[in-house]
Design a protein around this motif. Structure first.
Motif, short mmCIF file in Angstrom:
data_model
loop_
_atom_site.label_atom_id
_atom_site.label_comp_id
_atom_site.label_asym_id
_atom_site.label_seq_id
_atom_site.Cartn_x
_atom_site.Cartn_y
_atom_site.Cartn_z
N PRO A 1 0.74 -0.92 -0.18
CA PRO A 1 -0.02 0.26 0.23
C PRO A 1 1.08 1.54 -0.05
N VAL A 2 2.04 1.18 0.49
CA VAL A 2 2.63 2.44 0.90
C VAL A 2 3.73 2.26 -0.85
N ALA A 3 3.63 1.78 -1.61
CA ALA A 3 3.87 1.65 -2.93
C ALA A 3 3.39 1.69 -4.17
N ALA A 4 1.85 1.44 -3.45
CA ALA A 4 1.14 1.67 -4.54
C ALA A 4 0.24 2.79 -5.27
N ALA A 5 -0.22 3.09 -3.73
CA ALA A 5 -0.83 4.44 -3.94
C ALA A 5 -0.44 5.49 -4.48
N PRO A 6 1.41 5.51 -4.46
CA PRO A 6 1.82 6.74 -5.38
C PRO A 6 2.35 6.57 -6.04
#
Length: 373
Positions: free
Chosen positions: A336-341
């Motif tokens: 989630p930390v990587a996917a959203a941005p």
């Protein structure tokens, strides 16, 4: 058979929410910020899983028992699912999903340890295949149950019931063969660390790719019924997985090799992410589901067998497999930390391209393992 049912039941409790219910609930709770809500809930739950799995594994090692942790965790996980189903805020979702993750890691840790407890090394590819098959059945059943009731709460209740009912037969009829505790302490070996890194990167690539699948179908592919689309893709993926999950493990046992199978399977899985990046259509998604299923089937069975062959000591199998399973959970925190941005910066094509690169990196690292062929 009872072992497979218990494994499938545990995965019903995880994947009913992960495939459908959490995304639908986040849409109600978060509205336009649904991606952020889902990302936060998934990340916190995965962080809890990352701590819980080795902890439950260590407790089952030290107690000399596996079965009580299976039934106890199933009951706790079912309670967490019902609690989660009543959540009407982000905080409520976080608490409920955390309870589910913590509780269900108890049966998963114990069930994982049963295989090296009772299965010879030269048969672990085959048994790892059946273990992976049971997980896939749980994913399909969980997705179906999540959609069966018509409401989010009824979906959670259906999954909760399946978790408890499915765990009962194995805990009633199974025998236990847990190794005696040893007084010597064995440290982690380099091969154990490389096995962990390989699994981590391959699972990170998959987690990045799959987290927003429902939203990908809705917003990028513009499928009229994305809920049904997720279920259909899951069924297609599972059918493809069935073609390799047992066969891959059996073939690996026969030729006495693990690393080449893990590498090839990881590369195939990365190819599925490339398809999603380059071909954002329903046909492309279906093809990606087929490719992912073929790759993940072989990977699941052979990687599990490989991991059991690099465990430092028999007496700490539950704990050490729990540490290995952190490589499954930690990607759920980081994805989630990587996917959203990534979605915000370059849309879904960038998201899936990055997922493919990460998967390839994990695939080639397996050859750093030296004590397993």
């Amino acid at each position: 058979m009872a072992f497979g049912v218990a494994t499938a039941a545990t995965f019903v409790g995880w994947y009913g929410p992960l495939q459908v219910l959490l995304a639908k609930q986040a849409e109600v709770v978060g509205g336009a910020g649904k991606e952020t809500v889902l990302a936060v809930v998934a990340a916190v739950g995965a962080a809890c899983s990352m701590v819980a799995n080795p902890a439950w594994g260590a407790l089952s090692d030290r107690s000399g028992r596996r079965l009580p942790w299976i039934i106890g965790g199933a009951v706790g996980g079912a309670g967490g699912l019902v609690l989660l189903g009543t959540a009407t805020s982000t905080a409520g979702m976080i608490i409920g999903w955390a309870v589910v993750q913590i509780a269900l890691n108890a049966p998963f840790a114990a069930l994982s340890a049963v295989i090296p407890d009772q299965v010879p090394t030269d048969r672990r590819g085959r048994i790892g295949g059946w273990f992976g098959l049971a997980q896939t059945v749980g994913i399909i059943a969980g997705t179906g149950l999540a959609l069966s009731g018509g409401t989010v709460l009824s979906g959670y209740i259906a999954c909760a019931a399946a978790v408890v009912i499915g765990s009962i037969p194995f805990t009633v009829i199974a025998s236990e063969h847990v190794p005696d505790r040893q007084s010597t302490k064995v440290t982690m070996t380099p091969d154990f660390r490389w096995a962990w890194a390989t699994r981590f990167l391959i699972n990170l690539g998959n987690a990045i790719a799959l987290l927003y699948l429902l939203y990908y179908l809705k917003d990028e592919v513009r499928l009229p019924d994305p809920d049904s689309g997720v279920f259909l893709l899951t069924a297609i993926y599972a059918a493809a997985l069935l073609s390799t999950v047992v066969a891959g493990g059996v073939l690996s046992d026969r030729v006495g090799r693990r690393r080449v199978f893990v590498c090839a399977a990881g590369l195939i899985m990365a190819a599925a992410a490339v398809l999603l990046a380059a071909w954002p259509t329903w046909t492309g998604a279906v093809m990606a589901a087929v490719v992912l299923g073929v790759g993940f089937g072989a990977y699941t069975s052979v990687d599990f067998a490989l991991v059991t062959e690099v465990l430092p000591t028999a007496a700490d199998r539950g704990k050490d497999l729990g540490v290995i399973n952190v490589a499954n959970a930690l990607p759920q925190v980081l994805a989630p930390v990587a996917a959203a941005p990534l979605v915000a910066l370059g849309g879904y094509p960038m998201l899936y391209a990055v997922a493919a690169v990460v998967g390839v990196a994990g695939s080639v690292l397996v050859f750093q393992i030296k004590t397993v062929r």
